[in-house]
Design a protein around this motif. Structure first.
Motif, PDB file in Angstrom:
ATOM      1  N   ALA A 251      -6.143   2.736  -2.150  1.00  0.00           N
ATOM      2  CA  ALA A 251      -6.005   1.447  -1.484  1.00  0.00           C
ATOM      3  C   ALA A 251      -6.895   0.389  -2.130  1.00  0.00           C
ATOM      4  O   ALA A 251      -6.641  -0.806  -1.998  1.00  0.00           O
ATOM      5  N   LEU A 252      -7.935   0.822  -2.828  1.00  0.00           N
ATOM      6  CA  LEU A 252      -8.859  -0.096  -3.495  1.00  0.00           C
ATOM      7  C   LEU A 252      -8.532  -0.258  -4.970  1.00  0.00           C
ATOM      8  O   LEU A 252      -8.791  -1.309  -5.560  1.00  0.00           O
TER       9      LEU A 252
ATOM     10  N   ARG B 173     -11.955  -9.006   4.838  1.00  0.00           N
ATOM     11  CA  ARG B 173     -10.961  -8.142   5.448  1.00  0.00           C
ATOM     12  C   ARG B 173      -9.963  -8.926   6.314  1.00  0.00           C
ATOM     13  O   ARG B 173     -10.325  -9.906   6.965  1.00  0.00           O
TER      14      ARG B 173
ATOM     15  N   GLN C  21       0.854  -1.182   0.000  1.00  0.00           N
ATOM     16  CA  GLN C  21       0.000   0.000   0.000  1.00  0.00           C
ATOM     17  C   GLN C  21       0.885   1.224   0.000  1.00  0.00           C
ATOM     18  O   GLN C  21       1.797   1.337   0.804  1.00  0.00           O
TER      19      GLN C  21
ATOM     20  N   THR D 128     -13.553  -6.683  -0.632  1.00  0.00           N
ATOM     21  CA  THR D 128     -14.132  -6.392  -1.943  1.00  0.00           C
ATOM     22  C   THR D 128     -14.907  -7.592  -2.456  1.00  0.00           C
ATOM     23  O   THR D 128     -14.578  -8.741  -2.149  1.00  0.00           O
TER      24      THR D 128
ATOM     25  N   HIS E  30      -8.238  -5.121   2.416  1.00  0.00           N
ATOM     26  CA  HIS E  30      -9.579  -4.563   2.443  1.00  0.00           C
ATOM     27  C   HIS E  30     -10.587  -5.582   1.908  1.00  0.00           C
ATOM     28  O   HIS E  30     -10.216  -6.608   1.337  1.00  0.00           O
TER      29      HIS E  30
ATOM     30  N   ASN F  34      -6.879  -0.496   9.462  1.00  0.00           N
ATOM     31  CA  ASN F  34      -6.691  -0.071   8.073  1.00  0.00           C
ATOM     32  C   ASN F  34      -5.385  -0.560   7.463  1.00  0.00           C
ATOM     33  O   ASN F  34      -4.940  -0.037   6.441  1.00  0.00           O
TER      34      ASN F  34
ATOM     35  N   ASP G  51     -12.946   0.309   2.300  1.00  0.00           N
ATOM     36  CA  ASP G  51     -11.648   0.402   2.944  1.00  0.00           C
ATOM     37  C   ASP G  51     -11.799   1.230   4.210  1.00  0.00           C
ATOM     38  O   ASP G  51     -12.471   2.268   4.220  1.00  0.00           O
TER      39      ASP G  51
END
Length: 848
Positions: free
Chosen positions: A105-106, A235, A98, A294, A292, A288, A326
């Motif tokens: 981040a996505l 996550r 990251q 998705t 993440h 965080n 996220d």
């Protein structure tokens, strides 16, 4: 001329439908069956189509370094998407865990040869693919790459990765190289695949379902391949725990019994006691870092129909829908108490803001190719679009009245589209005993970028404490057009000496002309030893998304703005309209065969001028009672007056607390490196067969020029065009070396794949001391074992990062006071190793 992107979609679709009608209404002619057998491993003798307009080139006799990766190899990595699979397979490919907060981040980008993600051109079936609608403005500032994570992996026949500049062939972006994704075609058996896995800690589960099928129709003159993929990614959290001395809740005044705000670094203020809830709090409240969540669903189609012996209609496309969220930094109850005490009635323990995307990505291409007389032609029309609706959820806007006000907000929308039309013509001339390949072509592209404002409460007052809504002033709807003509000539000057020359001229409606050229050559001294070299120049056109992007938010009473480079405010602050980043590439290499081994060594140098980044932070903040500048340094009264006067000249009201920056040319870089590859097959007789692959990359980037401070800013204190932190990001974002060893053994129904990847040291800037620190190298091992249960049914179990390797922690001397107050230690989360540690998976593949 501005056109609505919906109109472009209609026009592109109409072009494709017209071609389709022509194809299927034509007189049918007999032809050979278009189907071809499945290939699990690409061979050096396979015809390549990337990086040259010459015909008949293969990996073995290519004049430029190129890797060919089979679609099966992508799936067999066990990685959740193509982007992460390439990071496991290619040594010159770097995917930081990251580097960009918020939407970055996505929507992630990866580096080829240590350069910006936007310097890698991505093609599908040889046609340019559209970029994402998201611009990076912290990690890879100004970068707008193609999102490889949205292409279904099992629909891929192979991936050709050109490790060389190719702007003279393809235009903008092809500086570091080209990734060409070839979709499955022809009649192929049905495939179904299901995969499940998680991390060793039991979180971050990934579930994947894939399917493909290829049909032949019209007596073998046509084919249709369809693919579908669903990826559910849960996550995983790898944040360190908060120290017990770092308090969450407002303290309790010993006299009044009322809550009072905490002291510096959330310490206990004098005359107060900790809130009793501190004893039962979650010590890992920040969530965080890690993976993440998705959900991604994608489709692909690839169609071909031979109208007659000289004409083929083709069409292909992909569609992806992604929903992702996220987590942003946790808002502790003390923070809520300070900013809006009423918010504690909604979130008594603070809140975890979520930035959420609902994304639709589409690309569709259609065309005709064939031969008229001695000329081969390929006419195509392609439309691509990426659209994201963006939300902040589980959040507060401190300017609203709580309880009662909303906690979920519509932030706005981003949409980028590109409509591309190409006509390629080529012919082979016979001059004596020599064949000369000649190619010419033309291209027209129309791009559109839109940013839609969010709902009013998302930006009202200080805006959402999460991802702040896009303001009406930031909304845009802009377009540009570009035109190109190009040509190429290639031939063998002697039976052993091959030469390939290409040139291209382009005109962009926003910045003007660009001219590029490329000369590649190869000399085969013997059938087993050759020297190859390329010299070229290239460019990266400033992305329409980056050039038109602006964003303004309120951070505790201080306006923070990223303004468009050609806006009146930016021009008054020293900006100039964005121009292309220009590159010069040199490659020199040798290839050889020794016994059953094939080797290649390629050295390269890539000079890039006018690199893009953000300008210095320009502004003033008096919210604490003492004026400080954009870098946080205290200003004298005279210095504060200088900053105020400059801001007023840019149109900002006197006394405004504001920090402004813009995208700009920050300097030039030079990247030098070496790629080494070796591969062989060993037949062990009754003990099976082994395929060996070794690949190494050594890469170093230096800054050769840093842009001067604009005259408008020359009198301001503490102004640096490129801070030391940003200099280190340019030079050391990726490891300077990476090595991949892959051994694949098969025997009857059994197969084992063992891969070890070494990531070299990482050098990072120490913002506390002004020096640097080094994170050690890491070796990550991946292992999978497969067994054919019966014909067509295979079970595979594997582990990525088998030995649970994690990156080094940040040295304590490189952590500031706030970090040391919160944590006993912290990760460097930009390492390509990632924070997840070991991950296992099980996959069942069925072919029928």
């Amino acid at each position: 001329m501005k056109r609505d992107s919906a109109n472009q979609a209609i026009l592109a679709s109409a072009s494709i439908l017209a071609l389709s009608s022509l194809a299927f209404s034509a007189q049918a002619q007999t032809s050979a069956d278009a189907s071809r057998p499945d290939q699990s491993v690409a061979t050096v003798d396979e015809i390549i189509v990337t990086g040259t307009r010459a015909t008949g080139r293969t990996v073995a006799n290519s004049a430029s370094p190129i890797d060919v990766i089979s679609g099966d190899a992508v799936v067999n990595t066990g990685a959740p998407n193509v982007l992460e699979a390439l990071n496991l397979l290619l040594p010159s490919f770097n995917l930081p865990a990251q580097v960009q907060p918020d939407l970055g981040a996505l929507v992630r980008g990866a580096q080829l040869r240590g350069l910006d993600p936007a310097y890698t051109l991505v093609l599908v079936n040889g046609k340019r693919r559209h970029t994402t609608a998201v611009v990076n403005y912290d990690g890879f500032a100004g970068s707008v790459p193609v999102d490889l994570a949205l292409i279904p992996g099992d629909s891929i026949e192979r991936i050709e990765v050109l490790r060389d500049g190719a702007s003279a062939v393809y235009g903008s972006d092809a500086i570091a190289g080209v990734i060409n994704i070839i979709l499955k075609s022809g009649a192929q058996p049905s495939t179904l695949s299901v995969q499940a896995g998680a991390t060793y800690e039991g979180d971050g589960a990934v579930y994947i379902a894939r399917g493909t099928h290829g049909w032949s129709f019209a007596d073998g003159r046509g084919y249709l391949n369809l693919g579908a993929e669903a990826i559910i990614q849960e996550r995983a959290v790898r944040n360190p725990e908060i120290r017990s001395s770092y308090l969450y809740y407002p303290a309790i005044d010993r006299i009044t019994g009322l809550p009072v705000r905490l002291g510096p670094n959330n310490s206990l203020p004098a005359g107060a006691d900790p809130d009793p809830r501190e004893a039962t709090r979650d010590p890992q409240i920040w969530k965080n870092q890690g993976r993440h969540a998705t959900d991604t669903y994608s489709l692909s189609a690839n169609l071909g129909y031979e109208i007659d012996a000289n004409t083929e209609f083709y069409a292909f496309g992909t569609y992806a829908h992604r929903k992702g969220d996220d987590t942003i930094n946790y808002r502790l109850p003390n923070t809520v108490f300070i900013n809006n005490p009423g918010g504690l009635s909604v979130y008594p323990d603070g809140f975890q803001p979520l930035e959420v995307i609902d994304e639709d990505d589409l690309q569709i291409t259609g065309g005709l190719r064939g031969q008229i007389g001695d000329w081969r032609y390929d006419f195509s029309s392609s439309y691509g679009r990426d659209h994201l609706d963006v939300f902040s959820k589980n959040a507060l806007n401190y300017s609203l009245a709580y309880p009662g006000a909303q906690t979920d907000f519509y932030v706005g929308a981003r949409t980028y589209s590109a409509w591309l039309n190409n006509l390629d013509l080529s012919r082979t001339f016979q001059v004596g005993e020599r064949e000369i390949d000649v190619a010419v072509g033309a291209q027209y592209q129309h791009e559109n970028n839109k940013l839609k404002a969010g709902e009013p409460n998302s930006y009202f007052g200080v805006g959402v404490s999460g991802l702040i809504g896009y303001r009406p002033d930031d909304a845009v709807d802009v377009s540009r057009d570009s035109y190109a003509v190009y040509g190429a000539v290639s031939t063998y000057l002697t039976p052993k000496w091959f030469v390939d020359v290409a040139g291209r001229a382009e005109h962009y409606s926003d910045f003007g002309e660009s001219y590029t050229g490329k000369l590649s050559t190869r000399y085969d001294f013997t059938p087993s030893f050759a020297v190859r070299a390329t010299v070229s120049n290239g460019f990266h056109a400033p992305s329409l998304v980056a050039a038109s992007y602006s964003n303004t938010n309120d951070q505790a009473g201080v306006l923070n703005g990223l303004v468009q480079p050609d806006s009146a405010a930016a021009l008054a602050l020293g900006s100039t309209p964005l121009k292309p980043e220009e590159a010069t590439n040199y490659t020199l290499g040798v290839t050889s065969r020794l016994g059953g081994w094939r080797f290649a060594v390629d050295a390269y140098q890539i000079e890039v001028d006018h690199r893009l980044n953000t300008s210095p932070n320009i502004g003033i903040n008096r919210s604490s009672g003492v004026p400080v500048d954009g870098s946080g340094r205290t200003l004298t009264n005279a210095q504060a007056t200088l900053v105020d006067n400059l801001l007023q000249s840019a149109g900002y009201a006197a006394g405004t607390n504001i920090i402004v920056r813009y995208f700009t040319d920050v300097g030039d870089t030079r990247t030098r490196g070496v790629d080494i590859t070796a591969e062989a097959n060993t037949d062990l007789g009754a003990y099976g067969r082994v395929r060996w692959n070794f690949a190494l990359n050594f890469n170093k980037t230096d800054l050769t020029r840093i842009s001067a401070v604009p005259s408008q800013l020359a009198q301001l204190p503490n102004i640096e065009v490129l801070s030391l932190a940003n200099q280190y990001a340019f030079k050391y974002r990726a490891p300077e070396d990476k090595q991949v060893i892959n051994v694949n053994w098969s025997n009857g129904p059994w197969g084992v794949n063992l891969q070890a990847t070494r990531f070299g040291e990482l050098i990072r800037y120490n913002s506390v001391t002004g020096g640097e620190y080094t994170l050690g190298d890491s070796v990550v091992t991946n292992l999978s074992v497969g067994y054919d249960i019966r014909e067509g049914l295979r079970l595979t179990a594997g582990a990525n990062n088998l030995f649970n390797v994690t990156p080094d922690k940040v040295p304590d001397e490189a952590r500031n006071a706030a970090s040391r107050a919160q944590y006993d230690w912290t990760w460097d989360y930009s390492s390509p190793v990632g924070l997840l540690g070991g991950q296992y998976f099980v996959r069942l593949d069925y072919r029928f």
